[in-house]
Motif scaffolding. Structure first.
Motif, PDB file in Angstrom:
ATOM      1  N   GLY A   2       0.773  -1.192  -0.141  1.00  0.00           N
ATOM      2  CA  GLY A   2      -0.081   0.134  -0.081  1.00  0.00           C
ATOM      3  C   GLY A   2       0.840   1.112   0.030  1.00  0.00           C
ATOM      4  N   PRO A   3       0.175   2.360   0.309  1.00  0.00           N
ATOM      5  CA  PRO A   3       1.043   3.621   0.402  1.00  0.00           C
ATOM      6  C   PRO A   3       2.360   3.683   1.258  1.00  0.00           C
ATOM      7  CG  PRO A   3      -1.371   3.990   0.840  1.00  0.00           C
ATOM      8  CD  PRO A   3      -1.135   2.320   0.904  1.00  0.00           C
ATOM      9  N   GLY A   4       3.227   4.199   0.724  1.00  0.00           N
ATOM     10  CA  GLY A   4       4.670   4.082   1.226  1.00  0.00           C
ATOM     11  C   GLY A   4       5.437   3.094   0.591  1.00  0.00           C
ATOM     12  N   THR A   5       5.215   2.152  -0.013  1.00  0.00           N
ATOM     13  CA  THR A   5       5.815   1.262  -0.768  1.00  0.00           C
ATOM     14  C   THR A   5       6.498   1.707  -2.136  1.00  0.00           C
ATOM     15  OG1 THR A   5       4.156   0.201  -1.815  1.00  0.00           O
ATOM     16  CG2 THR A   5       4.770  -0.326   0.334  1.00  0.00           C
ATOM     17  N   GLY A   6       5.996   2.737  -2.697  1.00  0.00           N
ATOM     18  CA  GLY A   6       6.341   3.182  -4.220  1.00  0.00           C
ATOM     19  C   GLY A   6       5.559   2.615  -5.077  1.00  0.00           C
ATOM     20  N   VAL A   7       4.459   1.983  -4.824  1.00  0.00           N
ATOM     21  CA  VAL A   7       3.745   1.286  -6.146  1.00  0.00           C
ATOM     22  C   VAL A   7       3.068   2.450  -6.628  1.00  0.00           C
ATOM     23  CG1 VAL A   7       1.740  -0.058  -6.702  1.00  0.00           C
ATOM     24  CG2 VAL A   7       3.498  -0.769  -4.981  1.00  0.00           C
ATOM     25  N   ARG A   8       3.089   2.737  -8.036  1.00  0.00           N
ATOM     26  CA  ARG A   8       2.773   3.965  -8.472  1.00  0.00           C
ATOM     27  C   ARG A   8       1.352   3.471  -9.391  1.00  0.00           C
ATOM     28  NH1 ARG A   8       7.897   6.432 -11.006  1.00  0.00           N
ATOM     29  NH2 ARG A   8       7.946   3.865 -11.684  1.00  0.00           N
ATOM     30  N   SER A   9       1.479   2.328 -10.153  1.00  0.00           N
ATOM     31  CA  SER A   9       0.566   2.024 -10.856  1.00  0.00           C
ATOM     32  C   SER A   9       0.348   0.495 -11.029  1.00  0.00           C
ATOM     33  CB  SER A   9       0.836   2.424 -12.362  1.00  0.00           C
ATOM     34  OG  SER A   9       1.849   1.578 -12.624  1.00  0.00           O
ATOM     35  N   GLY A  10      -0.726   0.003 -11.553  1.00  0.00           N
ATOM     36  CA  GLY A  10      -0.828  -1.385 -11.853  1.00  0.00           C
ATOM     37  C   GLY A  10       0.023  -2.151 -12.531  1.00  0.00           C
ATOM     38  N   ALA A  11       0.733  -1.257 -13.345  1.00  0.00           N
ATOM     39  CA  ALA A  11       1.783  -1.896 -14.272  1.00  0.00           C
ATOM     40  C   ALA A  11       3.037  -2.173 -13.686  1.00  0.00           C
ATOM     41  CB  ALA A  11       2.035  -1.070 -15.375  1.00  0.00           C
ATOM     42  N   ASP A  12       3.259  -1.412 -12.562  1.00  0.00           N
ATOM     43  CA  ASP A  12       4.322  -1.544 -11.753  1.00  0.00           C
ATOM     44  C   ASP A  12       4.554  -2.382 -10.432  1.00  0.00           C
ATOM     45  OD1 ASP A  12       3.751   0.335  -9.805  1.00  0.00           O
ATOM     46  OD2 ASP A  12       5.178   1.986 -10.436  1.00  0.00           O
ATOM     47  N   LEU A  13       3.324  -2.885  -9.974  1.00  0.00           N
ATOM     48  CA  LEU A  13       3.223  -3.426  -8.791  1.00  0.00           C
ATOM     49  C   LEU A  13       3.790  -4.292  -8.532  1.00  0.00           C
ATOM     50  CD1 LEU A  13      -0.044  -3.710  -6.544  1.00  0.00           C
ATOM     51  CD2 LEU A  13       1.024  -5.760  -7.233  1.00  0.00           C
TER      52      LEU A  13
END
Length: 210
Positions: A92-103
């Motif tokens: 979730g927030p704080g991990t650097g996930v910015r989009s579905g493509a980069d999860l």
């Protein structure tokens, strides 16, 4: 204070926490039909292992797993919620996930022991894995998509996913195919379009830990 106000305050506070604090959420948090209602939505008919895709993207405000304002039931919310509720992995927030493509790539960087799979002859995700798609192809050209694999046909190369905000604004389920001839390695067929794909091999991890 009304239910909506309480939910908004809780969601805003959770979204503002760094990842370390967010991990204080109880194990399994995010499961059950009632979760979506807590943030002003309703559960769709799509679920896996007790985690439900919410019917639309609308929310009272940010949720613990996504901070996109009043539209926080995005695709990344479901994937991050599933990862936490089922595997105890924070995305979730704080991990650097910015989009579905980069999860998938971001979670892999945080957890190097998790293997990443790609479409190729004999390589098909299994139910319980989490997939990233795009960007581009059959999904959003900028943000791609992420979803939970709910079934697989290893013999014929098919797998099914459930996600939020696909089709746009709604929860949905899709069937994808891997080309066992090897002509489209790294891509899966979705809606007639070969689309870049990768997945977290989570069930492999679970078997090793069991």
């Amino acid at each position: 204070m009304g239910r909506a106000s309480v939910a908004t305050l809780l969601a805003t506070a959770a979204a503002a926490l760094p990842a370390a604090s967010a991990r204080a959420l109880s194990p399994g948090y995010g499961k059950g039909r009632g979760y979506c209602g807590t943030y002003g939505n309703s559960a769709s008919r799509y679920s896996f292992e007790g985690v439900y895709a919410c019917a639309t993207t609308s929310t009272y405000g940010p949720t613990p797993f996504d901070s996109a304002g009043r539209a926080s039931f995005q695709c990344v919310e479901l994937a991050a919620r599933f990862l936490w509720a089922v595997y105890g992995i924070w995305a979730g927030p704080g991990t650097g996930v910015r989009s579905g493509a980069d999860l998938v790539s971001v979670v892999r960087c945080e957890h190097p022991s998790i293997r990443v799979g790609f479409p190729a002859p004999g390589s098909v995700p299994v139910a319980g894995d989490v997939v990233s798609l795009g960007p581009g192809g059959a999904v959003d050209p900028a943000f791609g998509h992420t979803a939970v694999v709910v079934s697989d046909d290893q013999r014929h190369g098919y797998f099914r996913i459930i996600g939020q905000n696909f089709p746009p604004g709604h929860a949905g389920e899709q069937r994808l195919k891997v080309d066992f001839r090897g002509h489209h390695n790294g891509r899966a067929l979705l809606g007639g379009i070969w689309t870049r794909a990768s997945w977290l091999e989570l069930r492999h991890r679970r078997r090793r830990r069991g």
